[in-house]
Enzyme design. Structure first.
Site, PDB file in Angstrom:
ATOM      1  N   SER A   1       0.831  -1.215   0.000  1.00 39.59           N
ATOM      2  CA  SER A   1       0.000   0.000   0.000  1.00 39.59           C
ATOM      3  C   SER A   1       0.859   1.257   0.000  1.00 39.59           C
ATOM      4  CB  SER A   1      -0.926   0.000   1.218  1.00 39.59           C
ATOM      5  OG  SER A   1      -1.809  -1.105   1.188  1.00 39.59           O
TER       6      SER A   1
ATOM      7  N   ARG B   1     -13.039  -7.188 -12.897  1.00 43.30           N
ATOM      8  CA  ARG B   1     -13.321  -6.506 -11.622  1.00 43.30           C
ATOM      9  C   ARG B   1     -13.904  -5.120 -11.847  1.00 43.30           C
ATOM     10  NH1 ARG B   1      -7.759  -7.265  -8.433  1.00 43.30           N
ATOM     11  NH2 ARG B   1      -8.846  -6.073  -6.815  1.00 43.30           N
TER      12      ARG B   1
ATOM     13  N   SER C   1     -11.674   1.963  -1.978  1.00 48.12           N
ATOM     14  CA  SER C   1     -11.005   3.239  -1.686  1.00 48.12           C
ATOM     15  C   SER C   1     -10.018   3.620  -2.777  1.00 48.12           C
ATOM     16  CB  SER C   1     -10.274   3.146  -0.346  1.00 48.12           C
ATOM     17  OG  SER C   1      -9.243   2.168  -0.414  1.00 48.12           O
TER      18      SER C   1
ATOM     19  N   ASP D   1      -8.424  -7.640   3.005  1.00 49.61           N
ATOM     20  CA  ASP D   1      -7.295  -8.473   2.594  1.00 49.61           C
ATOM     21  C   ASP D   1      -6.919  -9.507   3.658  1.00 49.61           C
ATOM     22  OD1 ASP D   1      -7.080  -7.279   0.134  1.00 49.61           O
ATOM     23  OD2 ASP D   1      -5.482  -5.910   0.707  1.00 49.61           O
TER      24      ASP D   1
ATOM     25  N   ARG E   1     -13.228 -14.457  -3.039  1.00 50.42           N
ATOM     26  CA  ARG E   1     -12.493 -15.064  -1.928  1.00 50.42           C
ATOM     27  C   ARG E   1     -13.366 -15.805  -0.916  1.00 50.42           C
ATOM     28  NH1 ARG E   1      -7.866 -10.347  -1.106  1.00 50.42           N
ATOM     29  NH2 ARG E   1      -6.490 -11.153  -2.750  1.00 50.42           N
TER      30      ARG E   1
ATOM     31  N   ARG F   1      -3.424 -14.441  -1.773  1.00 52.24           N
ATOM     32  CA  ARG F   1      -3.857 -14.541  -0.378  1.00 52.24           C
ATOM     33  C   ARG F   1      -4.536 -15.882  -0.081  1.00 52.24           C
ATOM     34  NH1 ARG F   1      -2.176  -9.945   1.608  1.00 52.24           N
ATOM     35  NH2 ARG F   1      -2.313  -8.046   0.343  1.00 52.24           N
TER      36      ARG F   1
END
Length: 404
Positions: free
Chosen positions: A21, A118, A160, A285, A315, A358
């Protein structure tokens, strides 16, 4: 690539990987500052490389030696057309779209099929009233027009990254702009990180009232030598291992960080108790590793899970499929995931990465308990290319098999 993990107890010291980030934002700010800046702590992850590729597309030169990036900032080399390949990095795509509208009349964005699926619906809606044309096909997004100063109103429950993208670009325009984020505002810590990094590079954004941001025009980015702090998102994996019996000391993390994912320590402690309800709307996340930890312990209910559908994989559904292989039942609802308490079993079939970094880490967590084989494990290269090397350094038995 297939990876086989045998039941192991990890022990030792590890340095947290750099925060993706912070790194993305620092790299972009350095690229927009006239003159030379350095950013220390840049990994060779696919997401970092995607951002560097788009920086190059802007016409900015750089060199990467070890983990230190030197950038000679943008010099207003405006062109009629620029092409940006974002690979699979959603943040890269969403950050660079507004910037492209500053520096060229037409821009093309490409990436993996999943990235384009997405979507950029927020930008489509915003730009339509601003005279900017957005043409989306199966393989490409083409934008035609120029970004203008003014008022921008966005929904806060999507991502965001759309807010951050505008924050990078709007200060460079002549007029004053306002960004209004409509509640509920999820992942607010990521907006705070953007404002923090912009401030480091000389850009001022004022929060006039809650979630309403004033941006003066005519600002300029200043050169800066910066260091990327450690990443709480990926470090959560090691804290989760500790909560399951490992003995790992994690160095290089800022415990006062603006990163919302530092809540991982608190959430992992909650999972020691039964009947926990955990809101992950500000830290999506963390979901896969928290789901896996809950599966190994007392189960839990997670709320604020709706946005997991638009990540690198769906996910919540994917984790339900993979946890079933460990004998754990999962209920996936519209904005809630229930992990039922059960007894972990060694999977008798291969685990699937679903091409999601992830998901691989979450599977590896449980594999350290039961043993398991993970196919497509190279997906970790997206954010943590040396993940399995670090596990081996901590004493986890990892074997590699090349796929036929």
């Amino acid at each position: 690539m297939d990876v086989i993990i045998e039941p192991s107890v990890a022990k030792g010291n590890i340095t947290a990987p750099p925060s993706k980030s912070y790194a993305h934002r620092m790299m972009i700010c350095a690229a927009l500052a006239k003159g030379e800046s350095t950013v220390a702590g840049i990994s060779q992850s696919q997401d970092m490389l995607a951002t560097l590729n788009c920086i190059k597309s802007l016409g900015v030169s750089y060199s990467l030696v070890g983990d230190v990036l030197s950038i000679n900032g943008y010099t207003c080399l405006t062109q009629d057309f620029k092409a940006f390949d974002c690979n699979e990095s959603g943040s890269t795509l969403r950050f660079f779209i507004p910037l492209s509208l500053l520096f060229c009349n037409k821009a093309s964005f490409t990436g993996t099929q999943r990235l384009l699926q997405r979507g950029i619906g927020i930008y489509e809606k915003l730009f339509k009233s601003k005279g900017i044309n957005v043409d989306i096909s199966q393989n490409e997004i083409i934008l035609t027009g120029s970004l203008s100063a003014g008022e921008y109103e966005l929904s806060g429950n999507i991502s965001s990254q759309f807010v951050s993208g505008l924050m990078f670009a709007l200060p460079l325009l002549d007029g004053e702009s306002t960004i209004k984020v409509i509640p509920p505002v999820e992942s607010r810590p990521y907006i705070d990180i953007t404002i923090d990094v912009l401030s480091q590079f000389g850009i001022k954004i004022t929060e006039q009232e809650k979630n309403v941001f004033k941006i003066a025009g005519g600002q300029s980015y200043q050169c800066e030598d910066s260091i990327v702090e450690g990443d709480w998102s990926n470090s959560c994996f090691f804290y989760a291992l500790n909560s399951l019996g490992a003995d790992i000391h994690i160095n290089g993390l800022n415990h006062n960080s603006l990163q919302g994912d530092r809540v991982c320590i608190e959430n992992l402690k909650k999972l020691d108790l039964p009947n926990q309800i955990i809101d992950i709307s500000d830290c999506p996340d963390l979901a896969p590793v928290l789901f896996a930890t809950a599966a190994a312990k007392n189960g839990a209910t997670f709320i604020g899970t709706k946005r997991l559908k638009i990540k690198e994989s769906d996910r919540a559904s994917v984790m339900a499929q993979e946890l079933k292989k460990f004998g754990i039942k999962t209920d996936v609802l519209e904005n809630k995931v229930i992990i039922h308490k059960g007894i972990l079993q060694k999977p008798c079939v291969t685990l699937d990465s679903h091409n999601d970094h992830r998901i691989v880490m979450a599977e590896a967590l449980l594999a350290c308990i039961t043993g398991a084989k993970i196919t497509g494990a190279e997906a970790v290269k997206k954010s943590y290319p040396d993940f399995f090397d670090k596990l081996q350094e901590l004493g986890v038995e990892v074997r590699y098999e090349l796929e036929n």
